[in-house]
Write an enzyme that holds these catalytic residues in place. Structure first.
Site, short mmCIF file in Angstrom:
data_model
loop_
_atom_site.label_atom_id
_atom_site.label_comp_id
_atom_site.label_asym_id
_atom_site.label_seq_id
_atom_site.Cartn_x
_atom_site.Cartn_y
_atom_site.Cartn_z
CB CYS A 73 -0.88 -0.10 1.21
SG CYS A 73 -1.90 1.43 1.64
CB CYS A 148 -6.72 2.56 6.84
SG CYS A 148 -5.36 3.76 7.20
CB CYS A 359 2.59 20.16 5.25
SG CYS A 359 1.91 20.67 3.89
#
Ligand SMILES: C[S@@+](CC[C@H](N)C(=O)[O-])C[C@H]1O[C@@H](n2cnc3c(N)ncnc32)[C@H](O)[C@@H]1O
Length: 401
Positions: A73, A148, A359
């Site tokens: 993933c 998840c 970020c």
């Protein structure tokens, strides 16, 4: 043909770097100091890409990832690294970007962190041929997931219901689906032809349903609490994805601000920062490009009985001309950072201080460079809003020279 090399470092995305005949090779899932066997999967002019085949000498910082989908993933990318080593990697990355891009030398940076799992309050998954999940790293293949573990429990419960729905209705036409789970649950379905609203609502529990960001059913906005403040957020408005860490982040911004000062909150989303700091400062003006986020921000001001904030809906770079008398200017741009026009206009405002919330430390370091004739970096702190991924939030305080 297989090769064997020592991993000399990690790049900004946490990928191991080796050297093969003086050419750099990026090998995902390898860690610094490991001796690994790998296969070159792609040759580029300046670097090669490799696939890890075997770890011959394992780093003591390696751990068994908790997620069963991890190595396929593309959602997380450093879960094979022990958590404290992840934090060190993030510190080093920011220190290196500041050194190489802005020529600023810093020995160490504080990093604030919280829980490593169950932290995400918002995910977007792709759906194709009965598969639901994130894309496999660098491919357009969806890795089918049923859980998840970095997402909160409400998201995981909703995911199970969505899986039930897509298994029952195979021709559902959904391309992507996003789940925001705050106090309530909001689902946005991305589809060019979704006709199964009744069937969907019979299987999936939600409080708010949007299709292509258009409100369809239930409440229009969901709410999220950060300490004493409550925010309402609609589908297209940005809100931080790690609730606990957002409180720590906003507390720190508030700590940096001086009492009774005049604040400009650029890239303000639905008013998150401005409202949180409003009881300390004289006034706040927020600017945000997404109209719905500004509508949310104005409602959030009313809900929280705040009377010293106003907002402008539009692009930051186009709306700074007539702004004067700012003590501290806060910027919290998207990953691409500030554009040229925004930098020029921010410099003209001439605020005493700038708090830069970022970020992406690469664009942060570039922008510090653009601002450095007028502003000097005074302090820097990291906040790990995204454990198990290479991302980290940075707050820099800059002062006018
Ligand atoms: C990282 S988010 C920060 C949101 C907010 N400060 C918070 O803490 O929730 C960046 C925000 O910038 C907005 N944005 C992106 N480009 C913009 C622009 N050119 N002018 C104004 N806002 C912009 C996005 O819509 C998003 O809400």
């Amino acid at each position: 043909m297989f090769k064997t090399s020592k991993i000399i470092n990690q790049n900004n995305e946490g990928i191991g770097i080796a050297k093969n005949n003086n050419k750099i090779v990026f090998i995902p899932f390898s860690l610094k100091d490991e001796l690994v066997t790998y296969e070159i999967t792609k040759e580029n002019k300046k670097y090669d890409e490799g696939k890890l085949v075997k770890i011959k000498e394992k780093s003591k910082e390696r751990q068994e990832p908790k997620c069963k989908y991890y190595f396929k993933c593309g959602g997380c990318n450093i879960m094979h690294q022990k958590y404290f080593s992840q934090l060190l990697f993030k510190k080093d990355k920011v220190i290196n970007n500041l050194k190489h891009i802005s020529n600023i030398n810093i020995d160490d940076i504080d990093i604030v962190y919280d829980k490593q799992f169950n932290y995400r309050n918002h995910i977007t998954l792709s759906i194709k041929d009965d598969n639901i999940g994130f894309y496999e790293y660098h491919t357009n293949k969806i890795v089918n997931i049923d859980k998840c573990i970095i997402s909160n429990e409400k998201i995981n419960k909703t995911l199970k219901e969505i899986i039930k729905f897509i298994n029952k209705y195979k021709d559902n036409n959904i391309d992507r689906i996003s789940i925001k789970a705050y106090n309530e649950i909001l689902i946005n379905i991305e589809s060019s032809n979704f006709k199964l609203i009744d069937e969907f609502k019979n299987i999936v529990n939600f409080d708010s349903l949007y299709i292509n960001n258009k409100h369809i059913l239930g409440i229009k906005k969901i709410s999220i609490n950060l300490n004493n403040y409550m925010y309402k957020v609609s589908s297209s408005a940005f809100f931080q994805k790690n609730t606990n860490m957002t409180i720590k982040l906003y507390d720190y911004i508030k700590e940096l601000l001086n009492k009774d000062e005049r604040v400009l909150d650029l890239y303000c989303g639905s008013g998150g920062i401005g409202i949180y700091v409003s009881d300390k400062v004289k006034n706040v003006l927020g600017i945000e490009i997404i109209d719905d986020a500004v509508i949310d921000a104005k409602e959030n001001v009313r809900i929280n009985n705040v009377d010293n904030i106003s907002f402008i809906s539009g692009k930051v770079e186009d709306n700074l001309d007539n702004i004067k008398d700012v003590d501290t200017l806060i910027v919290d741009p998207p990953r691409i950072g500030l554009n040229k026009k925004a930098v020029e206009n921010i410099l003209k405002i001439n605020s005493k201080r700038i708090i830069y919330v970022s970020c992406n430390s690469t664009t942060l370091a570039r922008d510090i460079n653009y601002l450095k004739d007028k502003y000097v970096l005074k302090s820097i702190k990291l906040f790990d809003l995204f454990p198990n991924t290479h991302h980290v939030e940075t707050i820099c305080l800059m002062e006018r020279k």
